[in-house]
Scaffold this motif. Structure first.
Motif, PDB file in Angstrom:
ATOM      1  N   LEU A   1       0.838  -1.199   0.000  1.00  0.00           N
ATOM      2  CA  LEU A   1       0.000   0.000   0.000  1.00  0.00           C
ATOM      3  C   LEU A   1       0.871   1.247   0.000  1.00  0.00           C
ATOM      4  N   PRO A   2       0.526   2.259  -0.800  1.00  0.00           N
ATOM      5  CA  PRO A   2      -0.526   2.232  -1.827  1.00  0.00           C
ATOM      6  C   PRO A   2      -0.034   1.529  -3.084  1.00  0.00           C
ATOM      7  N   ASP A   3      -0.946   1.065  -3.883  1.00  0.00           N
ATOM      8  CA  ASP A   3      -0.635   0.430  -5.150  1.00  0.00           C
ATOM      9  C   ASP A   3      -1.755   0.765  -6.142  1.00  0.00           C
ATOM     10  N   PRO A   4      -1.531   1.562  -7.179  1.00  0.00           N
ATOM     11  CA  PRO A   4      -0.204   2.027  -7.595  1.00  0.00           C
ATOM     12  C   PRO A   4       0.368   3.116  -6.692  1.00  0.00           C
ATOM     13  N   PHE A   5       1.692   3.247  -6.735  1.00  0.00           N
ATOM     14  CA  PHE A   5       2.438   4.181  -5.924  1.00  0.00           C
ATOM     15  C   PHE A   5       2.814   5.364  -6.816  1.00  0.00           C
TER      16      PHE A   5
ATOM     17  N   ASP B   1       2.672  10.138 -12.552  1.00  0.00           N
ATOM     18  CA  ASP B   1       2.320  11.381 -11.882  1.00  0.00           C
ATOM     19  C   ASP B   1       1.090  11.177 -11.022  1.00  0.00           C
ATOM     20  N   ALA B   2       0.760  12.204 -10.251  1.00  0.00           N
ATOM     21  CA  ALA B   2      -0.339  12.115  -9.285  1.00  0.00           C
ATOM     22  C   ALA B   2      -1.669  11.860  -9.967  1.00  0.00           C
ATOM     23  N   ALA B   3      -1.930  12.520 -11.089  1.00  0.00           N
ATOM     24  CA  ALA B   3      -3.224  12.364 -11.758  1.00  0.00           C
ATOM     25  C   ALA B   3      -3.450  10.927 -12.176  1.00  0.00           C
ATOM     26  N   GLU B   4      -2.429  10.310 -12.778  1.00  0.00           N
ATOM     27  CA  GLU B   4      -2.561   8.928 -13.213  1.00  0.00           C
ATOM     28  C   GLU B   4      -2.718   8.001 -12.022  1.00  0.00           C
ATOM     29  N   GLY B   5      -1.919   8.267 -10.966  1.00  0.00           N
ATOM     30  CA  GLY B   5      -1.979   7.406  -9.784  1.00  0.00           C
ATOM     31  C   GLY B   5      -3.331   7.450  -9.127  1.00  0.00           C
ATOM     32  N   VAL B   6      -3.900   8.659  -9.019  1.00  0.00           N
ATOM     33  CA  VAL B   6      -5.198   8.793  -8.359  1.00  0.00           C
ATOM     34  C   VAL B   6      -6.289   8.113  -9.158  1.00  0.00           C
ATOM     35  N   SER B   7      -6.270   8.288 -10.493  1.00  0.00           N
ATOM     36  CA  SER B   7      -7.320   7.685 -11.303  1.00  0.00           C
ATOM     37  C   SER B   7      -7.265   6.170 -11.219  1.00  0.00           C
ATOM     38  N   GLU B   8      -6.060   5.577 -11.309  1.00  0.00           N
ATOM     39  CA  GLU B   8      -5.933   4.128 -11.213  1.00  0.00           C
ATOM     40  C   GLU B   8      -6.326   3.637  -9.828  1.00  0.00           C
TER      41      GLU B   8
ATOM     42  N   SER C   1      -6.704   1.519   2.036  1.00  0.00           N
ATOM     43  CA  SER C   1      -6.949   1.726   0.609  1.00  0.00           C
ATOM     44  C   SER C   1      -8.147   2.617   0.322  1.00  0.00           C
ATOM     45  N   LEU C   2      -8.718   3.222   1.359  1.00  0.00           N
ATOM     46  CA  LEU C   2      -9.868   4.102   1.165  1.00  0.00           C
ATOM     47  C   LEU C   2      -9.505   5.319   0.333  1.00  0.00           C
ATOM     48  N   ASP C   3     -10.452   5.787  -0.448  1.00  0.00           N
ATOM     49  CA  ASP C   3     -10.293   7.045  -1.159  1.00  0.00           C
ATOM     50  C   ASP C   3     -10.058   8.148  -0.125  1.00  0.00           C
TER      51      ASP C   3
END
Length: 500
Positions: free
Chosen positions: A179-183, A267-274, A363-365
């Protein structure tokens, strides 16, 4: 881009044991008997030689008597028996008789031998008394038989005795998740949590990425390795921002291994969306299904766990939260009383172990982690509801103040604060203390074990921040002479209650 890209060899932590010295035989210094210095009358040559020989014989006899007066050492056993093997030093006690502070101990195992004494190995040798000497040994973890014998300063030696070293019990180790994954990659250090079972402070973690690898442990990288529990280890690493897979390999002292992998996002945007896609598959809530109620709760095992997400005096606030995030799954809403008003609490999920619940919590949002949710047992919720029914708190009619029970403690947010007033050895003493100082309205106590003794700890109030709790403690100190209240959070209290 990476924190360390050079390879690091695994350092074996087993102590390298070498023979530190050779015991030499003690030289006997010839002594001259005082009688030989006494002037005798002149004697014929043959009689003079006889007199001198007699004097020398007497001196030798006295010397032998002095040497023989030092009793030979004897060994009886080694404690503990058997010795549980370890790669770290531990104390073993050699029990015998006629031991002295200059006794030499010879230890043998397999094809190895080591000599211990106050002079040669002072950091590993401790004289207790004539019956005991302690050695500080690293035996390794293999099952084998060791021998030890003792030698006195005059060279007399005991018989060898044997003792067994046995392989320690080592819990099964496995990695269950990262955790987290993805990083989200970064050139600065961030925490990554390895979830599993059977971890220890001696666990070594290997990270591999591309053609690089690095080893982490409490000894090799103390600033980047944090042992949390047997189920959790944290690493503080800089992964760089390149998108790639990282491999994790954990090795315990017995050589058992477990592997897992995690992804690093650009980057953060990709990580958050995944991450949200993954979380939506595991986040529990409802869409078009009724909320769980007390009837559902009663059917759940007491040993199961859930996550408390939200609580409010406003019942509709829970409905709004569920609708806003389109939550699905098991959601329980139950009603208790707080400040004389209805208090609605929302929990989600139903987990067979606390570890599973903690994994889900991690793993919660991030949108669902303010205010901070926490894990609690189904039993704690049942006890709180039952307590309210018994005391009549679930009704609107006024009741005399009653001291809160442990079920109330479990319902408190771990991030909130309370004031600890005193700890006493009996429940009756705590109840008398509360009554004497008339603090029933805000008091609660719980039982714990400290140094093998039962203690009842008295708490006062619930405060949203530390400063409020400090001010409350100061007012208490003015009201109750002689106390020294101190502030602690409910997370610490929950830990004390779990560990008893």
């Amino acid at each position: 881009e990476t924190d360390v890209v050079t390879e690091t060899d695994v350092v074996t932590e087993t102590e390298v044991v070498t023979e530190l010295g050779v015991v030499t035989e003690l030289e006997v210094v010839e002594q001259v008997h005082p009688a030989s210095l006494t002037k005798e009358p002149s004697l014929p040559v043959d009689q003079v030689s006889v007199a001198q020989e007699s004097a020398l014989q007497e001196a030798a006899a006295d010397e032998d008597e002095i040497i023989d007066s030092v009793p030979a050492p004897g060994l009886r056993r080694v404690e503990p028996g058997p010795v549980i093997g370890s790669n770290s030093r531990q104390y073993v006690t050699i029990v015998g008789n006629n031991l002295a502070n200059d006794t030499i101990l010879m230890v043998n195992w397999a094809d190895n031998r080591k000599v211990f004494s106050a002079k040669q190995t002072p950091e590993q040798w401790q004289y207790i008394n004539k019956n005991k000497i302690k050695l500080h040994l690293s035996t390794g973890i293999q099952t084998q038989q060791w021998q030890v014998s003792a030698k006195s300063a005059n060279g007399t030696q005991s018989k060898s005795i044997s003792f067994d070293v046995i392989r320690p019990f080592i819990a099964k180790m496995s990695i269950k998740g990262i955790l987290p994954d993805p990083f989200v990659g970064s050139n600065k250090r961030q925490a990554v949590t390895i979830m599993g079972e059977g971890f220890s402070k001696q666990t070594v973690i290997e990270l591999k990425w591309d053609k690089n690898k690095k080893y982490f442990s409490s000894r090799l990288t103390p600033s980047q390795f944090e042992f949390i529990s047997a189920a959790q280890i944290k690493l503080f690493i800089a992964t760089g921002t390149k998108q790639r897979k990282w491999r994790v390999l954990a090795t315990n002292p017995a050589g058992n291994t477990s592997a897992a992998s995690f992804s690093v996002a650009k980057d953060a945007a990709e990580g958050v969306s995944e991450q949200r896609v993954q979380q939506n598959t595991t986040t529990a809530a409802i869409t078009g299904k009724p909320l769980k109620n007390e009837s559902w709760l009663k059917q759940q095992p007491d040993t199961n766990y859930t996550i408390q997400l939200f609580a409010s005096h406003n019942k509709r606030a829970i409905d709004d939260l569920i609708k806003k995030y389109s939550l699905k799954g098991d959601i329980l809403r139950f009603e208790t009383r707080r400040d004389g008003k209805s208090w609605f609490t929302m929990t989600y999920g139903n987990y067979a172990s606390k570890q599973d619940a903690n994994t889900a919590l991690a793993s919660l949002d991030s949108a669902l982690t303010n205010p901070a949710p926490w894990v609690r047992s189904m039993l704690s919720i049942k006890e709180k509801l039952q307590s309210d029914k018994i005391t009549g708190n679930a009704l609107s009619k006024p009741k005399a103040y009653k001291v809160k029970d442990e079920a109330w403690i479990w319902t408190q947010n771990p991030a909130d604060y309370t004031v600890q007033i005193i700890a006493l050895s009996s429940e009756k003493a705590i109840k008398d203390y509360i009554k004497q100082h008339k603090i029933q309205s805000e008091s609660v106590y719980f039982k714990t074990i400290r140094n093998g003794k039962v203690l009842y700890v008295l708490l006062y109030g619930n405060y949203p921040d530390k400063q409020s709790a400090v001010q409350a403690g100061e007012k208490l100190a003015e009201k109750i002479i002689g106390i020294k209240p101190w502030v602690r959070n409910f997370s610490t209290v929950h830990g004390m209650m779990e560990g008893r």
